[in-house]
Scaffold this motif. Structure first.
Motif, PDB file in Angstrom:
ATOM      1  N   ASP A  21       9.445   6.290   6.849  1.00  0.00           N
ATOM      2  CA  ASP A  21       8.247   5.871   7.592  1.00  0.00           C
ATOM      3  C   ASP A  21       8.587   5.442   9.013  1.00  0.00           C
ATOM      4  OD1 ASP A  21       9.368   3.316   7.458  1.00  0.00           O
ATOM      5  OD2 ASP A  21       7.975   2.570   5.967  1.00  0.00           O
ATOM      6  N   LEU A  70       1.247   7.246   7.652  1.00  0.00           N
ATOM      7  CA  LEU A  70       0.787   6.752   8.962  1.00  0.00           C
ATOM      8  C   LEU A  70       1.769   7.180  10.050  1.00  0.00           C
ATOM      9  CD1 LEU A  70      -0.434   3.124   8.151  1.00  0.00           C
ATOM     10  CD2 LEU A  70      -1.756   4.846   9.377  1.00  0.00           C
ATOM     11  N   LEU A 113      12.244   0.891   2.045  1.00  0.00           N
ATOM     12  CA  LEU A 113      12.680  -0.473   1.752  1.00  0.00           C
ATOM     13  C   LEU A 113      11.471  -1.377   1.940  1.00  0.00           C
ATOM     14  CD1 LEU A 113      15.352  -1.872   1.082  1.00  0.00           C
ATOM     15  CD2 LEU A 113      15.764  -2.157   3.512  1.00  0.00           C
ATOM     16  N   SER A 114      11.339  -2.380   1.065  1.00  0.00           N
ATOM     17  CA  SER A 114      10.223  -3.329   1.217  1.00  0.00           C
ATOM     18  C   SER A 114      10.347  -4.053   2.548  1.00  0.00           C
ATOM     19  CB  SER A 114      10.283  -4.356   0.085  1.00  0.00           C
ATOM     20  OG  SER A 114      11.485  -5.111   0.221  1.00  0.00           O
ATOM     21  N   TRP A 155      12.800  -5.054  15.002  1.00  0.00           N
ATOM     22  CA  TRP A 155      14.219  -5.391  15.200  1.00  0.00           C
ATOM     23  C   TRP A 155      14.380  -6.391  16.348  1.00  0.00           C
ATOM     24  CZ3 TRP A 155      18.787  -5.027  12.774  1.00  0.00           C
ATOM     25  CH2 TRP A 155      18.844  -4.216  11.643  1.00  0.00           C
ATOM     26  N   PHE A 194       2.464  -3.689  17.911  1.00  0.00           N
ATOM     27  CA  PHE A 194       3.735  -3.090  18.332  1.00  0.00           C
ATOM     28  C   PHE A 194       3.527  -1.790  19.130  1.00  0.00           C
ATOM     29  CE2 PHE A 194       5.901  -5.611  14.833  1.00  0.00           C
ATOM     30  CZ  PHE A 194       6.642  -6.393  15.709  1.00  0.00           C
ATOM     31  N   VAL A 198       7.115   0.279  15.861  1.00  0.00           N
ATOM     32  CA  VAL A 198       7.177  -0.725  14.801  1.00  0.00           C
ATOM     33  C   VAL A 198       8.633  -1.054  14.465  1.00  0.00           C
ATOM     34  CG1 VAL A 198       6.517  -1.266  12.430  1.00  0.00           C
ATOM     35  CG2 VAL A 198       4.966   0.058  13.854  1.00  0.00           C
ATOM     36  N   ASN A 199       9.475  -0.045  14.415  1.00  0.00           N
ATOM     37  CA  ASN A 199      10.866  -0.289  14.052  1.00  0.00           C
ATOM     38  C   ASN A 199      11.586  -1.104  15.123  1.00  0.00           C
ATOM     39  OD1 ASN A 199      13.237   0.197  12.307  1.00  0.00           O
ATOM     40  ND2 ASN A 199      13.969   1.359  14.063  1.00  0.00           N
ATOM     41  N   LEU A 207      14.845   5.758   7.529  1.00  0.00           N
ATOM     42  CA  LEU A 207      13.485   5.483   7.027  1.00  0.00           C
ATOM     43  C   LEU A 207      12.577   6.722   6.972  1.00  0.00           C
ATOM     44  CD1 LEU A 207      12.603   2.126   8.866  1.00  0.00           C
ATOM     45  CD2 LEU A 207      12.869   2.439   6.395  1.00  0.00           C
ATOM     46  N   SER A 222       0.803  -1.237   0.000  1.00  0.00           N
ATOM     47  CA  SER A 222       0.000   0.000   0.000  1.00  0.00           C
ATOM     48  C   SER A 222       0.836   1.289   0.000  1.00  0.00           C
ATOM     49  CB  SER A 222      -0.918   0.014   1.223  1.00  0.00           C
ATOM     50  OG  SER A 222      -0.150   0.255   2.387  1.00  0.00           O
ATOM     51  N   LYS A 223       2.060   1.236   0.491  1.00  0.00           N
ATOM     52  CA  LYS A 223       2.957   2.402   0.603  1.00  0.00           C
ATOM     53  C   LYS A 223       2.372   3.504   1.504  1.00  0.00           C
ATOM     54  CE  LYS A 223       6.028   0.644  -2.232  1.00  0.00           C
ATOM     55  NZ  LYS A 223       5.441  -0.674  -2.371  1.00  0.00           N
ATOM     56  N   SER A 238       2.811   3.637   4.807  1.00  0.00           N
ATOM     57  CA  SER A 238       3.538   3.775   6.083  1.00  0.00           C
ATOM     58  C   SER A 238       4.099   5.180   6.373  1.00  0.00           C
ATOM     59  CB  SER A 238       4.656   2.732   6.165  1.00  0.00           C
ATOM     60  OG  SER A 238       5.461   2.786   5.021  1.00  0.00           O
TER      61      SER A 238
HETATM   62  C1  LIG Z   1      13.474  -4.466  10.786  1.00  0.00           C
HETATM   63  C2  LIG Z   1      12.180  -3.802  10.389  1.00  0.00           C
HETATM   64  C3  LIG Z   1      11.982  -2.455  10.681  1.00  0.00           C
HETATM   65  C4  LIG Z   1      10.769  -1.836  10.332  1.00  0.00           C
HETATM   66  N1  LIG Z   1      10.604  -0.503  10.630  1.00  0.00           N
HETATM   67  C5  LIG Z   1       9.411   0.090  10.340  1.00  0.00           C
HETATM   68  C6  LIG Z   1       9.183   1.448  10.672  1.00  0.00           C
HETATM   69  O1  LIG Z   1      10.022   2.134  11.265  1.00  0.00           O
HETATM   70  N2  LIG Z   1       7.993   1.995  10.317  1.00  0.00           N
HETATM   71  C7  LIG Z   1       7.009   1.256   9.690  1.00  0.00           C
HETATM   72  O2  LIG Z   1       5.942   1.801   9.383  1.00  0.00           O
HETATM   73  N3  LIG Z   1       7.193  -0.032   9.401  1.00  0.00           N
HETATM   74  C8  LIG Z   1       8.349  -0.644   9.693  1.00  0.00           C
HETATM   75  N4  LIG Z   1       8.525  -1.968   9.384  1.00  0.00           N
HETATM   76  C9  LIG Z   1       7.371  -2.742   8.900  1.00  0.00           C
HETATM   77  C10 LIG Z   1       7.170  -2.836   7.382  1.00  0.00           C
HETATM   78  O3  LIG Z   1       8.360  -3.194   6.746  1.00  0.00           O
HETATM   79  C11 LIG Z   1       6.635  -1.536   6.806  1.00  0.00           C
HETATM   80  O4  LIG Z   1       5.507  -1.093   7.543  1.00  0.00           O
HETATM   81  C12 LIG Z   1       6.167  -1.709   5.360  1.00  0.00           C
HETATM   82  O5  LIG Z   1       7.207  -2.218   4.569  1.00  0.00           O
HETATM   83  C13 LIG Z   1       5.708  -0.358   4.841  1.00  0.00           C
HETATM   84  O6  LIG Z   1       5.274  -0.420   3.521  1.00  0.00           O
HETATM   85  P1  LIG Z   1       3.719  -0.364   3.184  1.00  0.00           P
HETATM   86  O7  LIG Z   1       3.071   0.786   3.840  1.00  0.00           O
HETATM   87  O8  LIG Z   1       3.586  -0.483   1.717  1.00  0.00           O
HETATM   88  O9  LIG Z   1       3.194  -1.688   3.904  1.00  0.00           O
HETATM   89  P2  LIG Z   1       1.959  -2.647   3.583  1.00  0.00           P
HETATM   90  O10 LIG Z   1       2.524  -3.985   3.306  1.00  0.00           O
HETATM   91  O11 LIG Z   1       1.050  -2.076   2.604  1.00  0.00           O
HETATM   92  O12 LIG Z   1       1.223  -2.745   4.997  1.00  0.00           O
HETATM   93  C14 LIG Z   1       0.216  -1.816   5.391  1.00  0.00           C
HETATM   94  C15 LIG Z   1       0.599  -1.238   6.747  1.00  0.00           C
HETATM   95  O13 LIG Z   1       0.660  -2.269   7.719  1.00  0.00           O
HETATM   96  C16 LIG Z   1       1.690  -1.997   8.652  1.00  0.00           C
HETATM   97  N5  LIG Z   1       2.724  -3.042   8.577  1.00  0.00           N
HETATM   98  C17 LIG Z   1       3.126  -3.717   7.479  1.00  0.00           C
HETATM   99  N6  LIG Z   1       4.109  -4.594   7.816  1.00  0.00           N
HETATM  100  C18 LIG Z   1       4.313  -4.469   9.138  1.00  0.00           C
HETATM  101  C19 LIG Z   1       5.181  -5.090  10.070  1.00  0.00           C
HETATM  102  N7  LIG Z   1       6.073  -6.036   9.720  1.00  0.00           N
HETATM  103  N8  LIG Z   1       5.160  -4.668  11.369  1.00  0.00           N
HETATM  104  C20 LIG Z   1       4.265  -3.729  11.768  1.00  0.00           C
HETATM  105  N9  LIG Z   1       3.430  -3.102  10.926  1.00  0.00           N
HETATM  106  C21 LIG Z   1       3.439  -3.463   9.636  1.00  0.00           C
HETATM  107  C22 LIG Z   1       2.282  -0.636   8.248  1.00  0.00           C
HETATM  108  O14 LIG Z   1       1.613   0.351   8.975  1.00  0.00           O
HETATM  109  C23 LIG Z   1       1.945  -0.567   6.763  1.00  0.00           C
HETATM  110  O15 LIG Z   1       1.888   0.746   6.278  1.00  0.00           O
HETATM  111  C24 LIG Z   1       9.738  -2.604   9.705  1.00  0.00           C
HETATM  112  C25 LIG Z   1       9.953  -3.956   9.417  1.00  0.00           C
HETATM  113  C26 LIG Z   1      11.166  -4.549   9.754  1.00  0.00           C
HETATM  114  C27 LIG Z   1      11.362  -6.010   9.421  1.00  0.00           C
END
Ligand SMILES: Cc1cc2nc3c(=O)[nH]c(=O)nc-3n(C[C@H](O)[C@H](O)[C@H](O)COP(=O)(O)OP(=O)(O)OC[C@H]3O[C@@H](n4cnc5c(N)ncnc54)[C@H](O)[C@@H]3O)c2cc1C
Length: 454
Positions: A377, A247, A344-345, A387, A287, A382-383, A375, A241-242, A244
């Motif tokens: 985001d 949010l 980063l994904s 970790w 988290f 969450v970070n 980052l 969804s991108k 983050s």
């Molecule tokens: C080591 C590590 C550090 C991370 N640090 C952060 C950070 O600082 N901020 C952050 O927003 N996300 C973090 N993430 C979680 C995740 O990688 C990102 O939320 C996600 O890649 C953001 O892209 P998206 O919005 O397209 O996610 P989508 O896949 O579209 O997910 C939708 C939403 O769900 C939540 N989400 C998704 N994956 C996770 C997850 N693993 N843990 C908790 N919530 C999640 C986020 O709010 C995200 O925007 C981290 C993951 C890891 C493994």
């Protein structure tokens, strides 16, 4: 006479903003955002809390929110300095009766509100619960009883419905009479980093407008129907969804995202992908509550487990990891993307975190702090929660995750497309033949055998 100070923080939006709704009931109002000097200073982990990519993103969030406030006759006062002393001196100067802010799990924010309460016992401090999807009252357990695993949390939350989105306000109280002009003054310690045009990868624009646009764009497409199949891809705007970054700064709320998922399901049908997307939002939620419960332990080496991992700090290895100069080409590509774009994904984050802990044997907190700096985001709960999870000191019943880099490369980048995009094709093999350390255990330089040697 209610004289309110709204400490704007991770709630940079007009819509579904309960703190702003509460502030609108005041007689006089001051909306303040403090850009803290400490965000730009190096911490104990050789990183800064706020790097260039997120600083750029934040600046557009601030100007977008200010524009929204101007339409309601208000203004965002951006002050540069120390957060606590700035807020305290404004409380004194304007004889504030009420401080309103969004309730966040971060220990720094909570320390600041605690100090304000100590110093101004007559001021009422309202921390509005809106950074999380649910409120503490809605949790079907006491905070201290929050399960130590996500799957248990998920099961307990199945039937719980989040609060509804709040009404958008169309009126704000007037400002104080003798307000300083909204700051154009930029202190010397602010980084003078011009916007860089990201040549490859994703660029994120801050602010509620851009966040809403992405929310609408994503949920008016077919993408949520295939989320589960593509969410682990290493690249591509459409693979997740991108949302983050928006949010993270509260340009959109988790309740708005929840509503968008429900509306999408009502119109297009529910499937395993839409469910999976909700479960990711629930991970974010988990988290946040874990951080509320653990407080400072979120940032400690032993984490939730209270067991010290067998890792330490290797400056050279850490430096190579940050710069994408390790013997692992896939990790290098990820680290370069992160530094270039601030994004980063999820799979990329998992593999690079696992590499730092398992292959390089480095204390996980250095990695978490580097992610914090890089980052766009960045979200504290969450970070640091993720970790800890990977380092085996967090909410993982399996006790840590070790990603096999070779296997991950075959699975997700079999023809090296992603690696070539971020590194030079010739670097891929060259670096993978390099030793990890340039000195051995006795401090002798490590010399690679040349191709003529046996
Ligand atoms: C080591 C590590 C550090 C991370 N640090 C952060 C950070 O600082 N901020 C952050 O927003 N996300 C973090 N993430 C979680 C995740 O990688 C990102 O939320 C996600 O890649 C953001 O892209 P998206 O919005 O397209 O996610 P989508 O896949 O579209 O997910 C939708 C939403 O769900 C939540 N989400 C998704 N994956 C996770 C997850 N693993 N843990 C908790 N919530 C999640 C986020 O709010 C995200 O925007 C981290 C993951 C890891 C493994």
């Amino acid at each position: 006479m209610k004289r309110s100070l709204y400490w704007v923080n991770k709630d940079l939006r007009l819509n579904d903003n309960l703190a702003l709704n509460l502030a609108s009931k005041s007689d006089k109002l001051l909306c303040v955002y403090v850009v803290d000097k400490k965000w730009f200073e190096e911490n104990n982990y050789q990183s800064k809390p706020l790097g260039d990519n997120r600083w750029h993103f934040l600046q557009s969030c601030l100007s977008d929110f200010n524009e929204s406030l101007l339409t309601l006759g208000q203004q965002l006062y951006i002050v540069y300095g120390d957060t606590l002393s700035t807020l305290a001196s404004l409380c004194e100067k304007y004889q504030i009766t009420d401080v309103i802010t969004t309730c966040l799990p971060g220990t720094t924010e909570n320390k600041i509100t605690a100090r304000l309460i100590e110093r101004f016992p007559k001021i009422s401090v309202n921390k509005v619960e809106q950074f999380t999807l649910f409120t503490q009252e809605l949790l079907p357990f006491e905070l201290q009883q929050l399960p130590n695993s996500y799957s248990k949390f998920r099961k307990l939350m199945t039937e719980i419905v989040p609060p509804r989105i709040s009404q958008t306000i169309n009126h704000l109280p007037e400002m104080f009479k003798d307000m300083p002009s909204p700051t154009l003054f930029r202190p010397q310690w602010l980084p003078d980093s011009p916007y860089k045009n990201v040549k490859k990868g994703h660029t994120f624009y801050g602010g509620e407008r851009a966040g809403q646009e992405q929310l609408n764009h994503y949920f008016s497409s077919d993408l949520p129907l295939n989320y589960k199949q593509v969410r682990n891809n290493l690249d591509g705007w459409k693979s997740s969804s991108k949302l983050s970054p928006w949010l993270g700064y509260g340009c959109i709320s988790p309740r708005q995202v929840f509503d968008a998922i429900i509306a999408f399901e009502a119109e297009r049908g529910k499937n395993s992908s839409t469910e999976c997307l909700y479960l990711e939002i629930l991970w974010r939620e988990y988290f946040q509550w874990l951080h509320f419960k653990m407080g400072i332990k979120t940032y400690q080496f032993k984490g939730l487990s209270q067991q010290a991992p067998l890792t330490t700090f290797y400056p050279e290895r850490f430096n190579k990891w940050c710069l994408g100069n390790t013997p692992y080409p896939l990790v290098n590509a990820f680290m370069i993307e992160l530094k270039e774009t601030g994004y980063l994904s999820n799979r990329g984050r998992q593999i690079t975190a696992s590499c730092l802990v398992n292959e390089l044997s480095i204390d996980w907190r250095y990695g978490a702090a580097w992610f914090e700096e890089q980052l766009v985001d960045y979200d504290a709960a969450v970070n640091w929660g993720n970790w800890q999870y990977i380092a085996g000191v967090g909410a993982d019943p399996r006790g840590g995750r070790h990603f096999n880099i070779e296997k991950q490369t075959t699975l997700y980048d079999p023809d090296s497309t992603y690696q070539i995009k971020w590194t030079l094709a010739c670097d891929i093999n060259k670096l993978s033949n390099q030793p990890l350390d340039s000195l051995d255990a006795a401090d002798w330089p490590v010399v690679l055998p040349s191709s003529n040697d046996e």
